[in-house]
Design a protein around this motif. Structure first.
Motif, mmCIF file in Angstrom:
data_model
loop_
_atom_site.group_PDB
_atom_site.id
_atom_site.type_symbol
_atom_site.label_atom_id
_atom_site.label_comp_id
_atom_site.label_asym_id
_atom_site.label_seq_id
_atom_site.Cartn_x
_atom_site.Cartn_y
_atom_site.Cartn_z
ATOM 1 N N ILE A 81 0.824 -1.218 0.000
ATOM 2 C CA ILE A 81 0.000 0.000 0.000
ATOM 3 C C ILE A 81 0.857 1.267 0.000
ATOM 4 O O ILE A 81 0.483 2.273 -0.607
ATOM 5 N N TYR A 82 2.023 1.245 0.658
ATOM 6 C CA TYR A 82 2.865 2.452 0.683
ATOM 7 C C TYR A 82 3.309 2.825 -0.729
ATOM 8 O O TYR A 82 3.363 3.996 -1.091
ATOM 9 N N ASN A 83 3.650 1.798 -1.517
ATOM 10 C CA ASN A 83 4.054 2.069 -2.900
ATOM 11 C C ASN A 83 2.869 2.533 -3.739
ATOM 12 O O ASN A 83 3.013 3.410 -4.592
ATOM 13 N N THR B 215 10.242 6.426 6.637
ATOM 14 C CA THR B 215 11.190 6.999 7.587
ATOM 15 C C THR B 215 11.261 6.249 8.915
ATOM 16 O O THR B 215 12.332 6.137 9.509
ATOM 17 N N TYR B 216 10.118 5.715 9.393
ATOM 18 C CA TYR B 216 10.149 5.140 10.746
ATOM 19 C C TYR B 216 10.927 3.831 10.810
ATOM 20 O O TYR B 216 11.369 3.437 11.886
ATOM 21 N N TYR B 217 11.102 3.167 9.673
ATOM 22 C CA TYR B 217 11.868 1.915 9.703
ATOM 23 C C TYR B 217 13.334 2.162 10.024
ATOM 24 O O TYR B 217 13.944 1.438 10.817
ATOM 25 N N LEU B 218 13.920 3.180 9.398
ATOM 26 C CA LEU B 218 15.317 3.504 9.697
ATOM 27 C C LEU B 218 15.438 4.047 11.123
ATOM 28 O O LEU B 218 16.400 3.733 11.838
HETATM 29 FE FE FE Z 1 4.892 0.100 8.121
#
Ligand code: FE
Length: 341
Positions: free
Chosen positions: A164-166, A220-223
């Motif tokens: 969904i992000y893509n 961003t939150y993954y990094l």
């Molecule tokens: Fe996520």
């Protein structure tokens, strides 16, 4: 750990004086695709302030949408909360939300971060950005458009078109450039992929760090999560990743959200509105965003310092999240038709 320790005395004190109306006998049935311990602490704070008990039903966004649809008029659900404007717009298109008329929410949540008819409201923001390995020559790579440039052939890792992000990112490109130019962009991006799409956003970041590819697209939150990890392996990944905030010279970096709306058949609609207004309060915004290393949707609220360390301040695409989220189906069709697996 006590609630007070988790949230800080300031929050609990502020909640005691907040304007949230009390429905001492009421309950609130929250269907949520979020799953952070800090959210649970917030729910407890809401109950403490209002007397409204929250029943949390947790699942993946798609499963919750199907469940709410299947339950129909008998659904006990009051609120659907999920990440991504694409998911919220899918639920809205299915008639799952009722309009929320709240002067407070309209005043607090920026216009581009809520549905124009009050069907849902964003409570946190995240950006979908480019990440490269330190030392790799990527020239003047500084936009999503650049990712389709043949000079990056074989260098890019990105997850599947089913993500969904893509779909939302591509939805924003449709809004910026139209369908034809977006289709051409997808073909260029696919030609530049280092491998067929696999894994999640963290997987793309790790693949760049490991040298399997040179350029990743990730939220961003993954990094930030890796940066806050105590695991030396995670720290080693963060050490070699350079974030690039795309499109600083034109429309700004693509920003997505997590948000929530009141369900059409909500048995406790008043409690639901009270909860959304609570989530928009200064104190809840801080804790809610911090739980997933995101930025609060309400302006002027503090956020995790790791976000400043990694990303600084940056220009954000202020296109309506409802608009790119509403482009989801068109985006997926274009992605699939042009080879994005
Ligand atoms: Fe996520």
């Amino acid at each position: 750990m006590t609630l007070r320790a988790l949230l800080g005395g300031a929050l609990v004190a502020a909640l005691a004086s907040t304007a949230v109306p009390a429905f001492a006998d009421g309950e609130l049935n929250l269907y949520t695709a979020r799953h952070y311990d800090s959210d649970l602490a917030l729910y407890e704070a809401f109950t403490e302030a209002t007397g409204i008990e929250i029943n949390v039903i947790e699942d993946k966004a798609g499963a919750l949408i199907e469940r709410i649809k299947a339950e129909g008029q008998n659904s006990p659900g009051d609120i659907f909360m999920t990440a991504d404007a694409g998911n919220l717009m899918t639920a809205a298109a299915d008639g799952m939300f009722q309009p929320t008329m709240s002067v407070e929410l309209e005043a607090r949540i920026p216009e581009n971060l809520r549905h124009p008819d009050g069907l849902w409201f964003a409570f946190t923001k995240r950006a979908r950005i480019i990440m490269v390995r330190d030392g790799v020559d990527v020239g003047d790579l500084d936009s999503y458009e650049d990712l389709a440039d043949p000079r990056y052939a074989g260098m890019i890792c990105i997850r599947s078109s089913g993500n969904i992000y893509n779909q939302s990112l591509v939805g924003s490109l449709i809004e910026a450039h139209g369908e034809e130019a977006t289709a051409e962009w997808v073909r260029g991006l696919v030609a530049n992929m280092a491998r067929d799409p696999e894994s999640n956003d963290t997987g793309q970041i790790r693949a760049v760090a490991a040298g399997e590819c040179d350029i990743a697209v990730a939220n961003t939150y993954y990094l930030a999560r890796l940066a806050r990890s105590d695991d030396p392996d995670d720290q080693a990944v963060v050490d070699v990743i350079v974030p690039i905030m795309p499109n600083q010279d034109d429309r700004g970096t693509h920003v997505n959200i997590s948000g929530a709306g009141v369900l059409t058949n909500a048995p406790n609609a008043e409690n639901a509105v009270a909860f959304l207004e609570f989530l928009a309060s200064d104190e809840a915004q801080l804790a809610f965003a911090d739980g997933n290393n995101e930025w609060p949707a309400v302006e002027g609220i503090a956020h995790a310092t790791v976000l400043d360390d990694l990303y600084g301040s940056f220009a954000q695409d202020d296109v309506s999240t409802a608009v790119f989220g509403g482009n989801r189906a068109d985006a997926l069709r274009i992605m699939e038709a042009n080879g994005w697996k």
